[in-house]
Design an enzyme around this catalytic site. Structure first.
Site, short mmCIF file in Angstrom:
data_model
loop_
_atom_site.label_atom_id
_atom_site.label_comp_id
_atom_site.label_asym_id
_atom_site.label_seq_id
_atom_site.Cartn_x
_atom_site.Cartn_y
_atom_site.Cartn_z
N LYS A 1 16.11 32.48 16.28
CA LYS A 1 17.02 33.62 16.47
C LYS A 1 18.46 33.14 16.54
O LYS A 1 19.36 33.76 15.97
CB LYS A 1 16.63 34.39 17.75
CG LYS A 1 15.31 35.14 17.61
CD LYS A 1 14.79 35.69 18.94
CE LYS A 1 13.42 36.34 18.76
NZ LYS A 1 12.83 36.81 20.01
N GLN B 1 13.14 36.29 26.63
CA GLN B 1 12.03 35.93 25.74
C GLN B 1 10.72 35.94 26.53
O GLN B 1 10.57 35.23 27.52
CB GLN B 1 12.27 34.54 25.13
CG GLN B 1 11.25 34.11 24.11
CD GLN B 1 11.29 34.93 22.81
OE1 GLN B 1 12.34 35.41 22.39
NE2 GLN B 1 10.14 35.09 22.18
N ASP C 1 16.37 44.21 22.90
CA ASP C 1 14.94 44.15 22.57
C ASP C 1 14.24 45.50 22.80
O ASP C 1 13.10 45.69 22.39
CB ASP C 1 14.26 43.11 23.47
CG ASP C 1 13.67 41.96 22.70
OD1 ASP C 1 13.46 42.11 21.48
OD2 ASP C 1 13.42 40.92 23.32
#
Ligand code: GUN
Length: 299
Positions: A57, A101, A124
């Site tokens: 990413k 994450q 997200d």
């Protein structure tokens, strides 16, 4: 010969090409920003997959001109320490997006971390506020990156799934549930009749064989075989599984949840692994980061 008695292959949906087109547009928009959008990645413990994903990413962020920072916390970090760090980032005007994450060491810590995020920086789309906006078909939230990317892949096929049967294998908050919510939406690309299947579903084959659109996010290599799919269906493979392969220098290869080689002989459209959903997840993260920046700073 395939099950239809003819030689035929599915059209392969190339996620790399579609993602690159999106990233090109993002880069152009970022070039017009008065400062680079900034996303912060939070990682806890040394989960090898998480290390790889965050690195990937960051690499793509760099390529499109998005600034990124990675914060790594040890496995024994307390929830209090983690939430304090998130709070600081929430209040930092130089930070547009924050991504925690998954997985975190405990389910409770993961829930607490997602809840602590400023929903306006939750690129997200995992904060309950954004989950709620998605459930209410309110476009002002952030949509989770993997389902948003899958939707783009489905749209690239030019098909209309209105009233048709979409079956989702997997009920996770990251993929399965938001995917179903998107496909049900009253939008030109939505209106599907959605069925969720999961580890407790009886006779999964009954559902998969009736699926016009099959999204597989179950985490088992080659779970979906050719006899489980409907001829002419569209199959989206979200799986990323490592299987031993002594012929590869790394000693393994990456395969999806679908037996691609055989399923492609039956269906009309299919995504490969790698090169299908994966690049789209990252492209959508960049899109959400740019969106977060535009909402904060304007550009
Ligand atoms: N872990 C696996 N997939 C994802 C994702 O899309 N976002 C985050 N934050 N964690 C993940």
């Amino acid at each position: 010969m395939n099950q239809r008695g003819k030689f035929r292959m599915a059209r392969i949906i190339d996620g790399k090409i579609i993602a690159n087109d999106i990233l090109t547009e993002i880069k152009q928009a970022v070039d017009r920003c008065t400062r680079p959008p900034h996303v912060v990645f939070i990682r806890v413990a040394e989960d090898p997959a998480s290390v790889i994903y965050v690195n990937r990413k960051q690499k793509v962020a760099h390529e499109v001109g998005i600034r990124s920072t990675a914060l790594a916390f040890p496995a024994d970090v307390t929830s209090t320490e983690l939430l304090k760090a998130i709070d600081k980032l929430n209040r930092d005007p130089e930070v547009d997006g924050i991504l925690v994450q998954a997985p975190l060491p405990t389910e409770a810590m993961q829930r607490a971390a997602f809840l602590a995020l400023d929903p306006q920086k939750d690129v997200d789309g995992f904060h309950p506020y954004n989950v709620g906006l998605l459930a209410q078909e309110d476009g002002r939230g952030f949509v989770p990156c993997t389902p948003a990317g899958i939707l783009e892949l489905i749209r690239s096929t030019g098909q209309d799934f209105t009233g048709r049967h979409a079956v989702i294998l997997g009920r996770s908050s990251i993929v399965g549930k938001p995917m179903g919510m998107l496909l049900m939406q009253r939008k030109p690309w939505g209106n599907a009749t959605v069925t969720f299947c999961h580890s407790k579903t009886r006779n999964i084959v009954h559902y998969t064989r009736g699926a016009d659109l099959l999204v597989v996010a179950i985490g088992q290599p080659h779970f979906v075989t050719a006899d489980m799919v409907k001829p002419g269906a569209t199959v989206i493979d979200v799986g990323i599984n490592r299987v031993p392969d002594p012929q590869r220098s790394k000693g393994y290869r990456v395969v999806g949840d679908v037996d691609f080689e055989h399923v492609q002989e039956v269906v009309d459209f299919i995504t490969p692994v790698p090169g299908g959903v994966g690049p789209m997840t990252i492209a959508m993260l960049m899109k959400n980061t740019l969106l977060a920046y535009q909402r904060h700073a304007g550009c």
